[in-house]
Design an enzyme around this catalytic site. Structure first.
Site, mmCIF file in Angstrom:
data_model
loop_
_atom_site.group_PDB
_atom_site.id
_atom_site.type_symbol
_atom_site.label_atom_id
_atom_site.label_comp_id
_atom_site.label_asym_id
_atom_site.label_seq_id
_atom_site.Cartn_x
_atom_site.Cartn_y
_atom_site.Cartn_z
ATOM 1 N N LYS A 151 3.715 8.559 9.113
ATOM 2 C CA LYS A 151 3.517 7.906 10.630
ATOM 3 C C LYS A 151 4.405 8.519 11.701
ATOM 4 O O LYS A 151 4.267 9.477 12.112
ATOM 5 C CB LYS A 151 3.456 6.530 10.400
ATOM 6 C CG LYS A 151 2.343 6.085 9.329
ATOM 7 C CD LYS A 151 1.958 4.783 9.331
ATOM 8 C CE LYS A 151 0.400 4.661 8.378
ATOM 9 N NZ LYS A 151 0.632 3.975 7.319
ATOM 10 N N TYR A 168 0.886 -1.185 0.094
ATOM 11 C CA TYR A 168 -0.070 0.136 -0.079
ATOM 12 C C TYR A 168 0.910 1.234 -0.216
ATOM 13 O O TYR A 168 2.044 1.426 0.914
ATOM 14 C CB TYR A 168 -1.078 -0.010 1.329
ATOM 15 C CG TYR A 168 -1.720 1.376 1.221
ATOM 16 C CD1 TYR A 168 -2.987 1.456 0.230
ATOM 17 C CD2 TYR A 168 -1.746 2.071 2.354
ATOM 18 C CE1 TYR A 168 -3.581 2.495 0.354
ATOM 19 C CE2 TYR A 168 -2.659 3.302 2.437
ATOM 20 C CZ TYR A 168 -3.363 3.347 1.501
ATOM 21 O OH TYR A 168 -4.310 4.433 1.775
ATOM 22 N N ASP A 226 9.125 2.649 0.088
ATOM 23 C CA ASP A 226 8.158 3.289 0.795
ATOM 24 C C ASP A 226 8.302 2.750 2.622
ATOM 25 O O ASP A 226 8.046 1.713 2.858
ATOM 26 C CB ASP A 226 6.756 2.672 0.504
ATOM 27 C CG ASP A 226 5.261 3.306 1.299
ATOM 28 O OD1 ASP A 226 6.113 4.049 2.571
ATOM 29 O OD2 ASP A 226 4.373 3.321 0.609
HETATM 30 C C1 LIG Z 1 -0.121 4.585 5.942
HETATM 31 C C2 LIG Z 1 0.742 4.248 4.592
HETATM 32 C C3 LIG Z 1 0.699 5.097 3.595
HETATM 33 C C4 LIG Z 1 -0.036 6.065 3.508
HETATM 34 O O1 LIG Z 1 -0.114 7.111 4.293
HETATM 35 P P1 LIG Z 1 -1.210 8.140 4.782
HETATM 36 O O2 LIG Z 1 -0.601 9.110 5.476
HETATM 37 O O3 LIG Z 1 -2.103 7.151 5.538
HETATM 38 O O4 LIG Z 1 -1.626 8.670 3.291
HETATM 39 C C5 LIG Z 1 1.767 4.843 2.481
HETATM 40 N N1 LIG Z 1 2.229 3.837 2.339
HETATM 41 C C6 LIG Z 1 2.577 2.783 3.443
HETATM 42 C C7 LIG Z 1 3.474 1.762 3.536
HETATM 43 C C8 LIG Z 1 1.784 3.037 4.883
HETATM 44 O O5 LIG Z 1 1.616 2.230 5.588
#
Ligand SMILES: *Cc1c(COP(=O)(O)O)cnc(C)c1O
Length: 443
Positions: free
Chosen positions: A277, A165, A249
């Site tokens: 995060k 994601y 990511d």
């Molecule tokens: C949470 C998440 C996102 C998106 O971040 P948001 O602040 O919720 O838009 C992107 N990549 C990873 C791996 C994530 O866990």
């Protein structure tokens, strides 16, 4: 527990809350109105609890490793802001930093020194990053990373991995479908995580048209799936050979797997890294980082526009600085690894005692339980695990005062506020849940 949590305030809040408890009838009304005024009653789909059943929860207070609903019920929390809260809820240094920041002013509209300070902390911690651009979400960071990669390479195709994601930008949602390699639209090539054969084939076929490969350096959004030895190294080698940018990511893994993120842990240097995060200490944040030469493509130095009203928000910066300073001066990573090891061991033992097959995937403070007979190393296997059992486990835990993410495809997160006693409570409650699962099976 380390004394970093505002537990004194929690006690005061407790005694006040007892007299202010919302009666059940009123809670019902709020939930009904939520359905009326918010889509699905929520602002993020997983919060609707559709995957495990039961009412969505309303939470109004959080301290340390616990959360509380308006009726005064408390849960031991393993959601932990979906991974944002490595220091636990309302860690004292973070709360103090935000309070100090608010006194100065909430939003400047121009650059605040805290933006420079947080960028410096990230650059010093992550060797592949020389410059940083802050934004408001991880979604925005990944979207910007891909746009930058397309501009830099003059190519349009991107490679994603199934089950990873990267936020909800249209092109990046392809990895959340089950499509097999290269059928998910002409610009997005989606291949199974941990499948080097499929990846090599995709690169052989499309390599010279691919702008970037984006990957969760440890997958945490199909449950936890750790990359197999050599997987990320091979991505690095092949992308370099074909002039493709490699984007890690690290929105979840950054400063969670280690102070340098997963890339420090596996020793692979990506071209671009996205963060979010943890680096916001619980306030909204996203960040893109990379070598200066590449980051200079962003406006105002270059031709790739990115900007934002709230980009580099002073309060997010301040909460992030407090968090990273805490992690730097008193690294919790070894203790968290031991704590999650204890949890995994306890869960495995309890499950085997009840003859319930589970697989535990974990790295440091992130962990997943799959109700599966066989190991889970990709999205298809994660989705093939028994969701009904996961739902029963989650519901049983909820009744026992323990909250886990209401989906088998989300990770459980530990924080520095979690104690061994709390982990043992989770194991005990799970033992009860597994026992009743066993009974159900033989009925
Ligand atoms: C949470 C998440 C996102 C998106 O971040 P948001 O602040 O919720 O838009 C992107 N990549 C990873 C791996 C994530 O866990």
């Amino acid at each position: 527990m380390r004394d970093t949590v505002a537990s004194g305030e929690w006690r005061v809040a407790n005694s006040k809350a007892r007299s202010l408890r919302t009666p059940n009838s009123e809670l019902r009304t709020i939930l009904e109105e939520a359905q009326r005024y918010l889509v699905g009653g929520v602002n993020s789909p997983v919060r609707a609890f559709r995957q495990v059943g039961g009412d969505p929860l309303l939470l109004v207070q959080a301290r340390g490793a616990e959360v509380r609903d308006p009726g005064g019920r408390r849960w031991l929390d393993f959601i932990m802001g979906w991974g944002a809260l490595l220091l636990g809820h309302n860690a004292l240094p973070v709360v103090r930093a935000i309070q100090r920041g608010m006194k100065q002013g909430i939003l400047m509209g121009l650059t605040h020194p805290a933006e420079v300070e947080l960028a410096r902390l990230i650059v010093e911690a992550v060797p592949s990053v020389e410059q940083v651009r802050f934004m408001v979400s991880g979604t925005e960071a990944c979207m910007t990373a891909v746009r930058l990669a397309r501009a830099q390479t003059g190519r349009t195709k991107i490679v994603v991995f199934e089950g990873c994601y990267h936020g909800h930008a249209a092109s990046l949602m392809a990895g959340k479908t089950t499509s097999v390699a290269s059928v998910s639209g002409s610009e997005v090539i989606s291949v199974p995580f941990n499948d080097l054969g499929a990846f090599e084939m995709a690169i052989r076929r499309h390599g010279d048209d691919v702008a970037c490969v984006i990957v969760e350096s440890v997958a945490a959004n199909m449950g936890v799936v750790v990359p197999e030895p050599g997987f990320l190294q091979r991505l690095r080698a092949l992308t370099s050979r074909h002039g493709i940018l490699l984007i890690f990511d690290e929105v979840v893994t950054g400063f969670r797997v280690g102070f340098g993120g997963a890339q420090g842990y596996v020793g692979v240097r990506p071209d671009l890294t996205t963060f979010g995060k943890i680096i916001g200490g619980g306030l909204p944040i996203g960040a893109l980082g990379g070598p200066r030469q590449l980051m200079q493509r962003l406006a105002p130095e270059g031709d790739v526009f990115h900007g934002g009203t709230f980009a580099g928000h002073p309060l997010s910066m301040t909460a992030g600085i407090a968090t990273l300073q805490e992690l730097k001066t008193d690294p919790p990573y070894e203790r968290l690894e031991r704590l999650s090891g204890r949890l995994a061991e306890g869960l495995l033992k309890s499950a085997s005692r009840s003859d319930i097959a589970i697989q535990i995937n974990r790295l440091g403070s992130m962990l997943s339980v799959f109700f599966s007979e066989t190991p889970v190393r990709d999205f298809a296997q994660a989705k093939a695990s028994r969701r009904d059992r996961f739902a029963q486990w989650a519901q049983s835990l909820r009744r026992h005062g323990i909250l886990i993410p209401p989906s088998p495809l989300e990770a459980l997160f530990l924080s520095t506020a979690h104690t061994e006693a709390q982990v043992d409570r989770m194991v005990d409650a799970s033992r009860t849940a597994f026992r009743s699962l066993k009974k159900k099976r033989f009925r």
